[in-house]
Structures are given as structure tokens and as C-alpha cells.
Design an enzyme around this catalytic site. Structure first.
Site, PDB file in Angstrom:
ATOM      1  CD  GLN A  46      -2.989  -0.905   2.351  1.00 39.41           C
ATOM      2  OE1 GLN A  46      -2.860  -0.040   3.207  1.00 39.41           O
ATOM      3  NE2 GLN A  46      -3.997  -1.758   2.368  1.00 39.41           N
ATOM      4  N   GLY A  47       1.647   1.443   1.096  1.00 42.17           N
ATOM      5  CA  GLY A  47       2.310   2.717   1.386  1.00 42.17           C
ATOM      6  C   GLY A  47       3.178   3.241   0.276  1.00 42.17           C
ATOM      7  CD  GLU A 113       5.107   4.024   4.599  1.00 44.48           C
ATOM      8  OE1 GLU A 113       6.091   3.278   4.714  1.00 44.48           O
ATOM      9  OE2 GLU A 113       4.178   3.786   3.826  1.00 44.48           O
ATOM     10  CG  HIS A 237       1.622  -2.981   9.566  1.00 43.77           C
ATOM     11  ND1 HIS A 237       0.772  -2.013  10.043  1.00 43.77           N
ATOM     12  CD2 HIS A 237       2.249  -2.440   8.481  1.00 43.77           C
ATOM     13  CE1 HIS A 237       0.886  -0.930   9.276  1.00 43.77           C
ATOM     14  NE2 HIS A 237       1.772  -1.165   8.330  1.00 43.77           N
ATOM     15  NE  ARG A 284       5.720  -0.959   9.380  1.00 43.21           N
ATOM     16  CZ  ARG A 284       5.782  -1.270   8.108  1.00 43.21           C
ATOM     17  NH1 ARG A 284       6.184  -2.466   7.753  1.00 43.21           N
ATOM     18  NH2 ARG A 284       5.432  -0.399   7.211  1.00 43.21           N
ATOM     19  CG  HIS A 345       3.434  -6.024   7.493  1.00 39.08           C
ATOM     20  ND1 HIS A 345       2.370  -5.945   6.631  1.00 39.08           N
ATOM     21  CD2 HIS A 345       4.358  -5.122   7.049  1.00 39.08           C
ATOM     22  CE1 HIS A 345       2.625  -5.015   5.703  1.00 39.08           C
ATOM     23  NE2 HIS A 345       3.819  -4.517   5.933  1.00 39.08           N
ATOM     24  NE  ARG A 380       9.629  -4.582   5.604  1.00 41.08           N
ATOM     25  CZ  ARG A 380       8.590  -3.898   5.132  1.00 41.08           C
ATOM     26  NH1 ARG A 380       8.791  -2.896   4.306  1.00 41.08           N
ATOM     27  NH2 ARG A 380       7.367  -4.191   5.491  1.00 41.08           N
ATOM     28  CG  LEU A 386       7.391  -2.882  -2.540  1.00 40.63           C
ATOM     29  CD1 LEU A 386       6.338  -1.816  -2.809  1.00 40.63           C
ATOM     30  CD2 LEU A 386       7.144  -4.091  -3.432  1.00 40.63           C
TER      31      LEU A 386
HETATM   32  P1  FAD Z   1       6.039 -11.688  -3.419  1.00 38.48           P
HETATM   33  O1  FAD Z   1       5.606 -10.438  -4.062  1.00 38.48           O
HETATM   34  O2  FAD Z   1       5.451 -12.109  -2.175  1.00 38.48           O
HETATM   35  O3  FAD Z   1       6.001 -12.802  -4.517  1.00 38.48           O
HETATM   36  C1  FAD Z   1       6.266 -14.152  -4.213  1.00 38.48           C
HETATM   37  C2  FAD Z   1       6.118 -14.957  -5.478  1.00 38.48           C
HETATM   38  O4  FAD Z   1       6.639 -16.264  -5.259  1.00 38.48           O
HETATM   39  C3  FAD Z   1       4.678 -15.149  -5.939  1.00 38.48           C
HETATM   40  O5  FAD Z   1       4.625 -15.031  -7.341  1.00 38.48           O
HETATM   41  C4  FAD Z   1       4.379 -16.590  -5.546  1.00 38.48           C
HETATM   42  O6  FAD Z   1       3.409 -17.212  -6.366  1.00 38.48           O
HETATM   43  C5  FAD Z   1       5.736 -17.216  -5.759  1.00 38.48           C
HETATM   44  N1  FAD Z   1       5.935 -18.467  -5.017  1.00 38.48           N
HETATM   45  C6  FAD Z   1       5.965 -18.653  -3.679  1.00 38.48           C
HETATM   46  N2  FAD Z   1       6.157 -19.954  -3.404  1.00 38.48           N
HETATM   47  C7  FAD Z   1       6.256 -20.590  -4.592  1.00 38.48           C
HETATM   48  C8  FAD Z   1       6.414 -21.944  -4.975  1.00 38.48           C
HETATM   49  N3  FAD Z   1       6.538 -22.923  -4.069  1.00 38.48           N
HETATM   50  N4  FAD Z   1       6.440 -22.243  -6.281  1.00 38.48           N
HETATM   51  C9  FAD Z   1       6.294 -21.270  -7.241  1.00 38.48           C
HETATM   52  N5  FAD Z   1       6.142 -19.978  -6.937  1.00 38.48           N
HETATM   53  C10 FAD Z   1       6.120 -19.646  -5.621  1.00 38.48           C
HETATM   54  N6  FAD Z   1       6.727  -3.147   1.294  1.00 38.48           N
HETATM   55  C11 FAD Z   1       7.085  -1.898   0.918  1.00 38.48           C
HETATM   56  O7  FAD Z   1       8.266  -1.649   0.652  1.00 38.48           O
HETATM   57  N7  FAD Z   1       6.142  -0.919   0.826  1.00 38.48           N
HETATM   58  C12 FAD Z   1       4.831  -1.125   1.095  1.00 38.48           C
HETATM   59  O8  FAD Z   1       4.005  -0.223   0.985  1.00 38.48           O
HETATM   60  C13 FAD Z   1       4.431  -2.423   1.514  1.00 38.48           C
HETATM   61  N8  FAD Z   1       3.141  -2.683   1.837  1.00 38.48           N
HETATM   62  C14 FAD Z   1       2.779  -3.963   2.146  1.00 38.48           C
HETATM   63  C15 FAD Z   1       1.436  -4.249   2.388  1.00 38.48           C
HETATM   64  C16 FAD Z   1       1.039  -5.541   2.659  1.00 38.48           C
HETATM   65  C17 FAD Z   1      -0.409  -5.852   2.914  1.00 38.48           C
HETATM   66  C18 FAD Z   1       2.014  -6.581   2.706  1.00 38.48           C
HETATM   67  C19 FAD Z   1       1.614  -7.999   3.003  1.00 38.48           C
HETATM   68  C20 FAD Z   1       3.347  -6.302   2.483  1.00 38.48           C
HETATM   69  C21 FAD Z   1       3.736  -4.998   2.197  1.00 38.48           C
HETATM   70  N9  FAD Z   1       5.074  -4.693   1.937  1.00 38.48           N
HETATM   71  C22 FAD Z   1       5.422  -3.427   1.573  1.00 38.48           C
HETATM   72  C23 FAD Z   1       6.071  -5.743   1.841  1.00 38.48           C
HETATM   73  C24 FAD Z   1       6.298  -6.063   0.344  1.00 38.48           C
HETATM   74  O9  FAD Z   1       5.063  -5.990  -0.337  1.00 38.48           O
HETATM   75  C25 FAD Z   1       6.881  -7.440   0.144  1.00 38.48           C
HETATM   76  O10 FAD Z   1       7.964  -7.653   0.993  1.00 38.48           O
HETATM   77  C26 FAD Z   1       7.363  -7.612  -1.298  1.00 38.48           C
HETATM   78  O11 FAD Z   1       6.319  -7.319  -2.197  1.00 38.48           O
HETATM   79  C27 FAD Z   1       7.878  -9.010  -1.527  1.00 38.48           C
HETATM   80  O12 FAD Z   1       8.120  -9.171  -2.896  1.00 38.48           O
HETATM   81  P2  FAD Z   1       8.789 -10.518  -3.395  1.00 38.48           P
HETATM   82  O13 FAD Z   1       8.994 -10.345  -4.856  1.00 38.48           O
HETATM   83  O14 FAD Z   1       9.943 -10.872  -2.553  1.00 38.48           O
HETATM   84  O15 FAD Z   1       7.663 -11.624  -3.110  1.00 38.48           O
HETATM   85  C1  SIN Z   2       2.309   0.145   4.867  1.00 37.99           C
HETATM   86  O1  SIN Z   2       1.819   0.719   3.895  1.00 37.99           O
HETATM   87  O2  SIN Z   2       2.087   0.427   6.041  1.00 37.99           O
HETATM   88  C2  SIN Z   2       3.245  -0.955   4.605  1.00 37.99           C
HETATM   89  C3  SIN Z   2       4.545  -0.398   4.293  1.00 37.99           C
HETATM   90  C4  SIN Z   2       5.583  -1.465   4.414  1.00 37.99           C
HETATM   91  O3  SIN Z   2       5.294  -2.589   4.795  1.00 37.99           O
HETATM   92  O4  SIN Z   2       6.739  -1.134   4.137  1.00 37.99           O
END
Ligand code: FAD
Ligand code: SIN
Length: 527
Positions: A46-47, A113, A237, A284, A345, A380, A386
Site C-alpha cells: 500500500q504505502g 511513514e 504491523h 513499527r 506483516h 525493517r 519493495l
Molecule cells: P512476493 O511479491 O510475495 O512474490 C512471491 C512470489 O513467489 C509469488 O509469485 C508466488 O506465487 C511465488 N511463489 C511462492 N512460493 C512458490 C512456490 N513454491 N512455487 C512457485 N512460486 C512460488 N513493502 C514496501 O516496501 N512498501 C509497502 O508499501 C508495503 N506494503 C505492504 C502491504 C502488505 C499488505 C504486505 C503484506 C506487504 C507490504 N510490503 C510493503 C512488503 C512487500 O510488499 C513485500 O515484501 C514484497 O512485495 C515481496 O516481494 P517478493 O517479490 O519478494 O515476493
Molecule cells: C504500509 O503501507 O504500512 C506498509 C509499508 C511497508 O510494509 O513497508
């Protein structure tokens, strides 16, 4: 010959960033998702994304804030590496078409934030992750060198040694994947593999993370011989919506960044003043513990987060997604407070990687929430996650491209063997064990810990681990069984890490060791 040049497990921010960089350099890349393409945490963010983009701010400020939030456990070299690459990462996303909000002067609109000393968060209203995911997915779909493989659940990494027939250790040459459409297990090979499978939030009963956050990547890398570190630092969170129907909807920290106030729901007291001078904008871990303490002390179901004083226009303009969602649940955030509770979170720990995203297993790289890169330390800083995905997705791709000629072709790989297993007639066991783990992780390995509670959790996980491994050895794999096996593995890693830390630091808070030790040391588990 391998099926692809590079296999990437995960279609989130980390996986698709690596995929696009490799594909642009001419590599044939396959990217797996265990369900639909956007099923990870990225779409839910979101953020926004943290980056130094205004003149009054500096890299030193961002580095300092990251290390203060991380309670000194961060690797300063890595923090600098990531922070300095943030502005370029944001520009690449804008070039891909991410419609970041702009201010009236035409420059980035930066929100704020907790833990950030400056306005530093670029965003697309309150649904940044969705906008980023759309842009990355669109670019990947259009790229001739990228093959997207949704509904392919990676089970385990494929390993082998040249000159040793059917070895099951050594370099990583791909994965075994369960194809949900055919119900068959396929062997997918490549010269290099990037693990970008996200976090392990669903080890906890209450979590903002999506259903698939079962720690598959951490468990697979661990089984392949990689070190895993800092798993005790599970981030909670402070403000997840309290609602009996919608269990995991986040209320972004930017609500507090833009003036949201936490209040006791019965007395109306602004209670953060009792806990930290930075009030609602403390890091946080501090705000989550404060909410938890208020709720437990007075037997409350939730505390209140109030942004209504900013007025309807401001609130609807800044938080349109949250406004719409909550109005649908009968809560008008322009005139009333939001009931919130803390929830798991983010997974700060994970697979140990170096600056190039290399893990301990030759041929295996990792990026994103699945890793412990040294950026986050013991907690974190908001919106640094991200950012880590973009920087390390790119770094892993760069290293693979540079070392391409040194990466050996895969060797002959043994096909998946199902000759000694049968179809399960006891699937209820999976749901039962899954629920049990998530409950005791919440109760015994949660926001406030004690050695006794952690030992209780360890005893239970030892029993369940044996049960799940017996089950796994007897029955044909299903997506639920694959996830449960990983969930047990990761819960065990969290508990062992928490038991070994004899201090309170960042997100690990234990009543038996309330002080912070002088020296900050990572918890590194070796398989
Ligand atoms: P993900 O985006 O979680 O992707 C994981 C991928 O792996 C998916 O495609 C899934 O299908 C695949 N996968 C998993 N297991 C397997 C398997 N066994 N076989 C095949 N594929 C698999 N961070 C920020 O910096 N700013 C924000 O504003 C923020 N807001 C957030 C809000 C919420 C509600 C949440 C939950 C998190 C937030 N975060 C935020 C954290 C951030 O979104 C995540 O840490 C980040 O998106 C993780 O990206 P990633 O590419 O590592 O994994
Ligand atoms: C949030 O929007 O509060 C999430 C931000 C983050 O997880 O970094």
C-alpha cells in the site's frame, strides 16, 4: 541442454525485476508462480517505496533511519548499496509506466511513514504495489525472452554434480514443479535459478500477508544446503483492520504518516505518548508493542486509529482504496475511527545472500523478502522492502549475466519418483496441522516472548514435523501438502532462532532477556 537459461521462482517485485533485466540481456527466462501471476505480497503493498528524492533529504539520512529501525543489526555496506540505488530504481519503474503520484510542482509526491526522518515515500495513492505489479507484469508478458508459468508450485530445487550420476547435492540446476493444471510433477532445468518466492507470514494466525506466504523459498533453499539467518525477526504491523469478516486488510502506515492518531477505544486517550516520544511515527516494532500492550492490559478487541480530523477531501484523495474498502464494511473513515490490531506483516530474516544475490548453493541466487541480505537488521524500516526487491533483483541478474560463461550446463536429472506413494485419504490432517501451527506461533512466538513459551512451541513443532514428514513420505504431493511441509520447516527455523537470541533487540522482545546486548550479532542457522 537446459529448458531455459534462467529459472526464477516468483512473479513478485523481486522475480520480475530479475526476469526483465535478464531478458533484456538476451537470456531465455521462465518465471514460476504457484498460483496466479500476482498472487504474492507485491500486489498488496500500500504505502510505497522509500527513496531519497528531495533536496532536504540525503542518503546519509536514509541510511541512518534504516539502521536505527534495524537496531544496529544491519550490514552498513548493504544499507548504503541499496539506499544509493533507490532513485534509479524508482526512475526505472516510472519509465515502465508506474503512475507515481506527483505534487503540485510536478515533482514526486512524497508521503511519510514511521521511522523516517523525512518525507521519502513515493507512492501511487494507497495501492502502490498493485500499480507496480501491473507495470512489471505487462512488460514481462510482452517480452519475447520471458515465459510466464503460473500455477506451477516449486517443490524442491534440483541439484547435481558433474561426473556423479544422479547426485542429489551440489549445484542447483532448476526445480521440480507441481503443475496444478495437469496434476503432474515436472523437472525444469536451467543454468541459474533465482529464488524470489516471498516471505513466511502465514506461519502466523493473524497476518497481513497473502495466503501463499508459506516460506516455500526459505524451506527449499535450506533443504538445498543454504544458510538461513535472523528468522526470529518477524515484523508485526501495528495497524491491521479488526473485522470479523475481513481478517487481513492492512491500514497503511501512511495513515499515521499523514497525521493518524492511535487512541484507546474506551477512554479516547492518545496512548502513544506513554511509549515513545515519536508518538505514532515511532518505528513499527514499538507501535505494534504499544497496541498489543493496550489491548492485553484492558482486555480490548482492538485500538482506534483516527484520521477523520484531516477532513473528507484529504482522506479520500490520499487513501481512496482504504476509504472504499471500509465504507463497504460500514466504516466511514472521514468521520469515525478505524478499529485496528497488530498482525504479522513481514519476514525480516531468510536465505543468506551477498551483494550479488548469491546464496551458499552454487547456481542459486535469491532476492526479495525470501532473503536476509543485511538491509533490514532486527526490524525493517517501512517501505524499504519493495526497494530491496528492485535492487537485489537487478543485482542478481547483473551477476548472472557477468558470470554466464562460468555457469555449467545442467547435468542429467532424475525424474520425480512417485512409485512408493499413494493418493492421500487423510487430507483433513493437513488443515488440522496447519491451523495448529499458526495458532501456537501466534500465542507462543508472537510480539512478546518468553523462553518457556518458545520451548512449548519447540516441543509442538518437533512432534508435528515428524508427523508431516511421515505424511510427505507416504502420499502423492498436492499444493497444500507442499506448503505444509515448508510451513513446518520455517516455523522450526523461527523458533530455533528465537530461542538462541538471549537479548531483546528490534522485533525480538523477550521478557526473560529485556536488555539489548552491546554487540549486535546475526542468528545464522547452518543446515
Ligand atoms: P512476493 O511479491 O510475495 O512474490 C512471491 C512470489 O513467489 C509469488 O509469485 C508466488 O506465487 C511465488 N511463489 C511462492 N512460493 C512458490 C512456490 N513454491 N512455487 C512457485 N512460486 C512460488 N513493502 C514496501 O516496501 N512498501 C509497502 O508499501 C508495503 N506494503 C505492504 C502491504 C502488505 C499488505 C504486505 C503484506 C506487504 C507490504 N510490503 C510493503 C512488503 C512487500 O510488499 C513485500 O515484501 C514484497 O512485495 C515481496 O516481494 P517478493 O517479490 O519478494 O515476493
Ligand atoms: C504500509 O503501507 O504500512 C506498509 C509499508 C511497508 O510494509 O513497508
Amino acid at each position: 541442454m537446459s529448458d531455459y537459461d534462467v529459472l526464477i521462482i516468483g512473479t513478485g517485485a523481486a522475480g520480475l525485476t530479475a526476469a526483465l533485466a535478464l531478458a533484456d540481456a538476451g537470456k531465455k527466462v521462465a518465471v514460476l508462480a504457484k498460483g496466479k501471476l500476482g498472487g504474492g505480497a507485491t500486489e498488496w503493498a500500500q504505502g510505497g517505496i522509500a527513496a531519497v528524492l528531495e533536496d532536504e533529504d540525503s542518503f546519509d539520512n536514509h541510511i541512518g533511519d534504516t539502521i536505527v529501525a534495524g537496531a544496529g543489526l544491519n550490514d552498513p555496506d548493504i544499507v548504503e548499496f541499496v539506499v544509493e540505488r533507490a532513485p534509479a530504481a524508482i526512475q526505472r519503474l516510472a519509465d515502465l509506466g508506474v503512475p507515481f503520484n506527483l505534487g503540485s510542482d510536478g515533482d514526486w509526491h512524497l508521503t511519510r511513514e514511521g521511522g523516517h526522518s523525512h518525507r521519502r515515500i513515493v507512492h501511487v495513492h494507497d495501492a502502490t504495489g498493485w500499480a507496480v505489479a501491473q507495470a512489471l507484469e505487462k512488460a514481462a508478458v510482452l517480452h519475447d525472452n520471458v515465459t510466464l508459468l503460473p500455477n506451477m508450485v516449486a517443490i524442491d530445487l534440483v541439484q547435481g554434480k558433474h561426473g556423479v550420476e544422479f547426485s542429489t547435492s551440489g549445484s542447483v540446476y532448476g526445480v521440480y514443479g507441481y503443475n496444478r493444471e495437469s496434476g503432474e510433477v515436472e523437472t525444469l532445468t536451467a543454468r541459474a535459478t533465482v529464488m524470489a518466492a516471498g516471505g513466511a507470514g502465514r506461519t502466523y494466525q493473524f497476518s497481513t500477508a497473502p495466503r501463499g506466504a508459506t516460506g516455500d523459498g526459505i524451506a527449499m533453499a535450506w533443504r538445498a544446503g543454504c544458510r538461513v539467518a535472523n528468522m526470529e525477526f518477524m515484523q508485526f504491523h501495528p495497524t491491521c483492520l479488526y473485522n470479523l469478516e475481513v481478517k487481513n486488510f492492512l491500514i497503511t502506515e501512511a495513515v499515521r504518516g499523514e497525521g493518524g492518531i492511535l487512541r484507546h477505544p474506551e477512554t479516547g486517550e492518545r496512548f502513544m505518548a506513554k511509549y515513545d516520544e515519536r508518538l505514532e511515527l515511532a518505528p513499527r516494532d514499538i507501535v505494534a508493542r504499544a497496541n498489543d500492550a493496550e489491548i492485553k492490559r484492558d482486555g480490548l478487541d482492538y485500538v482506534h486509529l483516527d484520521i477523520s480530523h484531516r477532513g473528507p477531501d484529504f482522506v479520500k484523495q490520499h487513501f481512496p482504496n482504504i476509504y472504499e474498502k471500509l465504507i463497504g464494511l460500514g466504516i466511514d473513515i472521514t468521520s469515525e475511527p478505524i478499529p485496528v490490531v497488530p498482525a504479522q506483516h513481514y519476514t525480516c530474516g531468510g536465505v543468506v545472500v551477498d551483494k550479488h544475490g548469491r546464496t551458499d548453493a552454487p547456481g542459486l541466487y535469491a532476492a526479495g523478502e525470501v532473503t536476509m541480505s543485511g538491509l533490514h537488521g532486527a526490524n525493517r524500516l517501512a517501505s524499504n522492502s519493495l526497494l530491496e526487491c528492485f535492487v537485489f533483483g537487478e543485482a542478481a541478474a547483473d551477476h548472472i549475466i557477468q558470470c554466464w560463461d562460468k555457469l555449467p550446463e545442467p547435468i542429467a536429472i532424475r525424474d520425480w519418483d512417485e512409485s512408493r506413494v499413494t493418493d492421500s485419504d487423510e487430507e483433513v490432517v493437513i488443515q488440522q496441522v496447519w491451523g495448529e501451527i499458526r495458532r501456537f506461533m501466534w500465542n507462543f512466538v508472537g510480539i512478546v516472548r518468553t523462553t518457556k513459551r518458545l520451548e512449548r512451541a519447540r516441543n509442538r513443532i518437533d512432534l508435528l514435523r515428524k508427523e508431516v514428514n511421515d505424511y510427505y513420505g507416504s502420499f502423492r504431493v498436492t499444493p497444500d501438502l507442499i506448503e505444509l511441509r515448508n510451513l513446518v520447516e520455517v516455523a522450526d527455523l523461527i523458533i530455533r532462532s528465537a530461542l538462541s537470541r538471549k537479548e531483546s533487540r528490534g522485533l525480538h522482545y523477550t521478557l526473560d532477556y529485556p536488555e539489548t546486548a552491546e554487540e549486535a550479532v546475526d542468528t545464522v542457522l547452518v543446515p
